[in-house]
Enzyme design. Structure first.
Site, PDB file in Angstrom:
ATOM      1  N   HIS A  21      -3.242   7.180   2.496  1.00  0.00           N
ATOM      2  CA  HIS A  21      -3.717   5.872   2.040  1.00  0.00           C
ATOM      3  C   HIS A  21      -5.111   5.643   2.618  1.00  0.00           C
ATOM      4  CE1 HIS A  21      -4.125   1.713   1.224  1.00  0.00           C
ATOM      5  NE2 HIS A  21      -3.771   1.275   2.408  1.00  0.00           N
TER       6      HIS A  21
ATOM      7  N   CYS B 123       0.808  -1.223   0.000  1.00  0.00           N
ATOM      8  CA  CYS B 123       0.000   0.000   0.000  1.00  0.00           C
ATOM      9  C   CYS B 123       0.844   1.277   0.000  1.00  0.00           C
ATOM     10  CB  CYS B 123      -0.923   0.021   1.207  1.00  0.00           C
ATOM     11  SG  CYS B 123      -1.954  -1.440   1.305  1.00  0.00           S
TER      12      CYS B 123
ATOM     13  N   ASN C 292     -10.279   0.107  -0.013  1.00  0.00           N
ATOM     14  CA  ASN C 292      -8.819   0.158   0.028  1.00  0.00           C
ATOM     15  C   ASN C 292      -8.268  -0.450  -1.270  1.00  0.00           C
ATOM     16  OD1 ASN C 292      -6.110  -0.402   0.443  1.00  0.00           O
ATOM     17  ND2 ASN C 292      -6.376  -1.101   2.559  1.00  0.00           N
TER      18      ASN C 292
HETATM   19  O1  UT7 Z   1      -3.935  -1.357   3.498  1.00  0.00           O
HETATM   20  C1  UT7 Z   1      -3.682  -2.372   4.399  1.00  0.00           C
HETATM   21  C2  UT7 Z   1      -3.797  -1.870   5.752  1.00  0.00           C
HETATM   22  N1  UT7 Z   1      -4.995  -2.355   6.384  1.00  0.00           N
HETATM   23  C3  UT7 Z   1      -5.563  -1.663   7.350  1.00  0.00           C
HETATM   24  O2  UT7 Z   1      -5.149  -0.584   7.665  1.00  0.00           O
HETATM   25  C4  UT7 Z   1      -6.706  -2.286   8.118  1.00  0.00           C
HETATM   26  C5  UT7 Z   1      -6.644  -1.851   9.578  1.00  0.00           C
HETATM   27  N2  UT7 Z   1      -7.679  -2.467  10.373  1.00  0.00           N
HETATM   28  C6  UT7 Z   1      -8.975  -2.145  10.275  1.00  0.00           C
HETATM   29  O3  UT7 Z   1      -9.342  -1.306   9.459  1.00  0.00           O
HETATM   30  C7  UT7 Z   1      -9.963  -2.778  11.230  1.00  0.00           C
HETATM   31  O4  UT7 Z   1      -9.263  -3.498  12.211  1.00  0.00           O
HETATM   32  C8  UT7 Z   1     -10.959  -3.729  10.513  1.00  0.00           C
HETATM   33  C9  UT7 Z   1     -11.923  -2.903   9.654  1.00  0.00           C
HETATM   34  C10 UT7 Z   1     -10.223  -4.715   9.659  1.00  0.00           C
HETATM   35  C11 UT7 Z   1     -11.800  -4.483  11.540  1.00  0.00           C
HETATM   36  O5  UT7 Z   1     -12.457  -3.558  12.400  1.00  0.00           O
HETATM   37  P1  UT7 Z   1     -12.359  -3.761  13.972  1.00  0.00           P
HETATM   38  O6  UT7 Z   1     -13.108  -2.652  14.561  1.00  0.00           O
HETATM   39  O7  UT7 Z   1     -10.902  -3.889  14.345  1.00  0.00           O
HETATM   40  O8  UT7 Z   1     -13.160  -5.090  14.172  1.00  0.00           O
HETATM   41  P2  UT7 Z   1     -12.680  -6.470  14.850  1.00  0.00           P
HETATM   42  O9  UT7 Z   1     -11.743  -7.199  13.943  1.00  0.00           O
HETATM   43  O10 UT7 Z   1     -12.252  -6.216  16.266  1.00  0.00           O
HETATM   44  O11 UT7 Z   1     -14.035  -7.263  14.902  1.00  0.00           O
HETATM   45  C12 UT7 Z   1     -15.126  -6.807  15.741  1.00  0.00           C
HETATM   46  C13 UT7 Z   1     -16.324  -7.710  15.471  1.00  0.00           C
HETATM   47  C14 UT7 Z   1     -15.997  -9.200  15.528  1.00  0.00           C
HETATM   48  O12 UT7 Z   1     -17.111  -9.860  16.085  1.00  0.00           O
HETATM   49  P3  UT7 Z   1     -17.099 -10.296  17.652  1.00  0.00           P
HETATM   50  O13 UT7 Z   1     -15.927 -11.221  17.773  1.00  0.00           O
HETATM   51  O14 UT7 Z   1     -16.927  -9.015  18.416  1.00  0.00           O
HETATM   52  O15 UT7 Z   1     -18.423 -10.939  17.806  1.00  0.00           O
HETATM   53  C15 UT7 Z   1     -15.884  -9.587  14.082  1.00  0.00           C
HETATM   54  O16 UT7 Z   1     -16.179 -10.942  13.852  1.00  0.00           O
HETATM   55  O17 UT7 Z   1     -16.818  -7.466  14.150  1.00  0.00           O
HETATM   56  C16 UT7 Z   1     -16.951  -8.712  13.463  1.00  0.00           C
HETATM   57  N3  UT7 Z   1     -16.753  -8.481  12.041  1.00  0.00           N
HETATM   58  C17 UT7 Z   1     -17.753  -8.138  11.210  1.00  0.00           C
HETATM   59  N4  UT7 Z   1     -19.061  -7.945  11.436  1.00  0.00           N
HETATM   60  C18 UT7 Z   1     -19.821  -7.577  10.371  1.00  0.00           C
HETATM   61  C19 UT7 Z   1     -15.586  -8.544  11.322  1.00  0.00           C
HETATM   62  N5  UT7 Z   1     -15.837  -8.245  10.039  1.00  0.00           N
HETATM   63  C20 UT7 Z   1     -17.168  -7.987   9.946  1.00  0.00           C
HETATM   64  C21 UT7 Z   1     -18.009  -7.618   8.886  1.00  0.00           C
HETATM   65  N6  UT7 Z   1     -19.318  -7.420   9.138  1.00  0.00           N
HETATM   66  N7  UT7 Z   1     -17.548  -7.430   7.630  1.00  0.00           N
END
Ligand code: UT7
Length: 323
Positions: free
Chosen positions: A250, A116, A280
């Site tokens: 980014h 990225c 992204n």
């Molecule tokens: O260019 C490459 C660089 N990449 C990045 O910069 C990505 C950086 N990270 C992020 O943007 C975020 O961490 C994510 C968007 C990937 C995830 O968001 P988060 O707030 O960190 O969510 P999480 O992984 O802590 O998940 C929270 C909850 C989980 O459920 P439980 O375990 O709390 O029941 C996940 O299973 O959200 C759930 N979840 C979803 N729910 C609905 C994960 N993906 C989804 C989804 N829809 N698509």
């Protein structure tokens, strides 16, 4: 203002291209257990463009053509083509070679791999050629068909990424003022494995070339990286937030940009944000945002911009540009 003044390049033109097919969050909710509210709140994406028949080279070619038209530069005038992708059509030849062929250019062409952050690494590479007087016109392109490296059953990654390409044409000048780079070799936080193939001698087992990401670790790294890189650029060039017209970050997560803006003390309305429309797009994300900013007519000569990116490597970078 005490800017480090190195003879390098200025940006003559920009371009972008995204595939025709738009996939909304509602469309994705039919594939995996997700919904528009979660994706908008947690990431800030409403829709992304996804290839159906277009290749990564097709996207790159269209963005390159748009940038050349915008700059008023012909392919035969190019001295160098630099490209980046993590989702190219071939491991070999490089994307840059394919762009060279499609444009009918005859110059040197090669790729850099920095996920990225790659567009910023390409600019730094180009700056070296300009500093040595080896080139007069350079094309830089980031192009991604990330839809082909996503596990479309994994809701934690497939909702985040999109396809697209962005490009810029560089010419002689002194618009590239300073840049910072950090690399922390690490495959645990973020990786896309290569397909391991079917060697009868290998014991490594099969791997699928899908994006794997520890979301929260990447999030924390991203905010720290953006803030550290921007602060370093401001401090060592004796600049304040007021001196910067726009920051082109980014586009990985709207919350990452919000958080970085707050911590670094630059008003959020100076940050270019288009993640809602494209998701992204990795190496294409910064040049797409730059092209939209440029074509909006909001930048004038001598405005100072900061471009900033982070991602797989882990690698992050920021640069200071005078338009
Ligand atoms: O260019 C490459 C660089 N990449 C990045 O910069 C990505 C950086 N990270 C992020 O943007 C975020 O961490 C994510 C968007 C990937 C995830 O968001 P988060 O707030 O960190 O969510 P999480 O992984 O802590 O998940 C929270 C909850 C989980 O459920 P439980 O375990 O709390 O029941 C996940 O299973 O959200 C759930 N979840 C979803 N729910 C609905 C994960 N993906 C989804 C989804 N829809 N698509």
């Amino acid at each position: 203002m005490a800017l480090i003044n190195i003879m390098s390049f200025r940006i003559l033109g920009t371009g972008m291209y995204v595939p025709e097919r738009i996939v909304t969050n509602d469309d994705l909710s039919k594939l995996v257990d997700t919904n528009d509210e979660w994706i908008m709140q947690r990431v800030g994406i409403h829709e992304r463009h996804v290839t159906t028949h277009e290749t990564c080279t097709d996207l790159a070619y269209e963005a390159a053509k748009a940038a050349l038209d915008n700059a008023g530069v012909k392919p035969e005038e190019l001295d160098l083509i630099l490209a980046a992708t993590v989702s190219g059509d071939y491991a070999c030849p490089s994307l840059a070679c394919m762009i060279q062929k499609r444009l009918g250019a005859t110059c040197m062409a090669y790729d850099c791999v920095a996920a990225c952050s790659a567009f910023l690494f390409l600019l730094e590479t180009a700056a070296g050629y300009f500093a040595r007087g080896k080139v007069k016109k350079v094309l830089v392109v980031g192009s991604e068909r990330l839809s082909r490296v996503l596990d479309w059953t994994d809701r934690s990654t497939c909702v985040i990424f999109g396809d697209g390409a962005g490009a810029a044409v560089l010419g002689e000048g002194d618009g590239y003022l300073d840049a910072v780079f950090n690399v922390y070799g690490n495959s645990e936080v973020l990786n896309i494995p290569s397909y391991q193939g079917a060697s009868p001698f290998s014991t490594l087992g099969e791997t699928h070339p899908y994006v794997h990401m520890l979301g929260q670790d990447t999030f924390k790294y991203a905010v720290t990286a953006i803030c550290g890189d921007i602060k370093k650029l401001l401090e060592r060039n004796s600049l304040s937030a007021d001196d910067i017209k726009f920051v082109v970050p980014h586009q990985a997560n709207k919350r990452i940009i919000d958080s970085a803006a707050r911590r670094v003390g630059i008003p959020l309305d100076k940050f270019v944000i288009n993640i809602e429309k494209y998701g992204n797009t990795s190496s294409a994300s910064v040049p797409i945002a730059l092209d939209e900013l440029h074509r909006s007519g909001k930048i004038s000569d001598d405005d100072l911009l900061i471009l900033t990116a982070f991602g797989g490597g882990l690698a992050d970078a920021a640069c200071l540009i005078r338009w």
